[in-house]
Design an enzyme around this catalytic site. Structure first.
Site, PDB file in Angstrom:
ATOM      1  N   VAL A 138       0.834  -1.207   0.000  1.00 38.39           N
ATOM      2  CA  VAL A 138       0.000   0.000   0.000  1.00 38.39           C
ATOM      3  C   VAL A 138       0.866   1.253   0.000  1.00 38.39           C
ATOM      4  O   VAL A 138       0.584   2.224  -0.706  1.00 38.39           O
ATOM      5  CB  VAL A 138      -0.953  -0.006   1.219  1.00 38.39           C
ATOM      6  CG1 VAL A 138      -1.578   1.367   1.442  1.00 38.39           C
ATOM      7  CG2 VAL A 138      -2.053  -1.053   1.024  1.00 38.39           C
ATOM      8  N   GLU A 139       1.947   1.232   0.765  1.00 38.59           N
ATOM      9  CA  GLU A 139       2.768   2.429   0.911  1.00 38.59           C
ATOM     10  C   GLU A 139       3.575   2.759  -0.339  1.00 38.59           C
ATOM     11  O   GLU A 139       3.626   3.925  -0.760  1.00 38.59           O
ATOM     12  CB  GLU A 139       3.712   2.267   2.105  1.00 38.59           C
ATOM     13  CG  GLU A 139       3.016   2.302   3.465  1.00 38.59           C
ATOM     14  CD  GLU A 139       2.472   3.678   3.804  1.00 38.59           C
ATOM     15  OE1 GLU A 139       2.877   4.672   3.179  1.00 38.59           O
ATOM     16  OE2 GLU A 139       1.632   3.751   4.718  1.00 38.59           O
TER      17      GLU A 139
END
Length: 354
Positions: A138-139
């Site tokens: 996600v990051e």
């Protein structure tokens, strides 16, 4: 001379005239980019530098030079503003940004390349590999998008030019000044040029997008090479994410969330949603208020939270979040974020199994 040759000469002459005429036309001048604004021009910034150097026993001239050479980034304050009031949240849209075939395939590759390290981190910290994989996916899409802003510029901009229109401007200014302080202490201790690190517009760094204070407190040398590198060492990033979650209350073996069933006759939705994502209710109390956790959630020991994920004009999705759901939101205060992390990790695990 043949007619074909004559026509060719006429064409060449016409082209030459056209080029000559175009050359004589005044060209449109591209507006020069605005001159960079340096924080050496801001008394407030230099006073902060002097205070920081005195409090942290840092070289005064080094701190003044670092802050003074930082540039104001005009696009960064705009990126910090929340969406306009009334903008509907949409879990389905949010989910689609992170749970997609490209990110899942990248996650499978990352897991395969770092399987031993992920297993070691799970053993050492009790945090499942899929949660660590979900966070890094996600990051930064597993290191593909770690940010191109100079961290020094981003943190200085947010410390001294945070948008006053933000509803929590004062708190955020204090936060980013603290991060700037931690960043400079880290650069001093490691001997890294403060203008070398690149990261997000908020100053987050590396595969797991650690803010400076998180780096200082929870980053670990998980590959054992004697230094911490969250940009180029997947092992350090994996171990650091796992250590972060352990420090923020991750409970080994506990699910992240349960499904929920409503009893419309007893449902007290406002009461259940009042604490937001903070686990507050027992499973028994939730049932009394008209929301019964499904499956093993009915026997769950420990506090729970009813989590609402809005879907624009469609019906919201509701889940029951555990202490581990709350632990994920310590990384980013958002129930949407926590769900995306958990789902991405689960999808990558399933794809890897296939």
């Amino acid at each position: 001379m043949s007619s074909l040759a004559k026509n060719a000469l006429l064409f060449i002459a016409a082209c030459a005239f056209s080029i000559s005429a175009a050359a004589q036309k005044p060209s449109k001048k591209t507006a020069a980019p605005p001159a960079p604004v340096y924080y050496a021009q801001r008394d407030e910034a230099l006073r902060f530098a002097d205070d920081l150097a005195a409090r942290r026993d840092l070289d005064r001239e080094w701190v003044r030079q670092a802050i003074g050479q930082a540039r104001f980034l005009p696009q960064v304050p705009r990126l910090m503003l929340p969406p306009p009031a009334g903008t509907p949240k949409n879990w389905a849209l949010y989910r689609s940004r992170f749970i997609d075939p490209v990110r899942i395939r990248a996650g499978v590759r990352f897991w395969q390349e770092n399987a031993d390290t992920l297993a070691r981190a799970e053993q050492a910290y009790g945090v499942p590999a899929e949660i660590i994989v979900g966070i890094i996916g996600v990051e930064t899409v597993y290191g593909q998008q770690m940010g191109s802003f100079r961290v020094m510029d981003a943190l200085a901009t947010l410390s001294f030019d945070f948008p006053t229109a933000h509803p929590r401007a004062a708190d955020r200014v204090a936060f980013f000044r603290g991060e700037l302080e931690q960043f400079l202490r880290l650069m001093d201790r490691t001997g890294i040029d403060p203008f070398e690190p690149r990261g997000s517009y908020a100053g987050a760094m590396g595969l797991g997008q650690f803010m400076p204070s998180s780096w200082v407190r929870w980053a670990v040398d998980f590959d054992g090479d004697g230094r911490i590198d969250l940009w180029k060492s997947p092992a350090d990033a994996i171990g650091s994410v796992a250590n972060y979650f352990k420090a923020h209350g991750w409970q080994t073996g506990m699910p992240v969330w349960y499904g929920v069933e409503f009893d419309a006759a007893r449902l007290q939705l406002a009461t259940l949603l009042g604490p937001d994502i903070l686990p507050t209710f027992t499973a028994t109390r939730m049932a009394e208020l008209g929301a019964t956790p499904l499956g093993a959630g009915q026997q769950h020991m420990g506090p729970l939270a009813l989590v609402e994920l809005q879907n624009g004009n469609a019906a919201p999705l509701y889940v029951v979040g555990t202490q581990n759901f709350y632990a994920i939101t310590r990384y980013n205060w958002s129930s949407y974020y926590a769900m995306a992390v958990e789902e991405l990790g689960r999808e990558v695990a399933a794809a890897r199994g296939r």
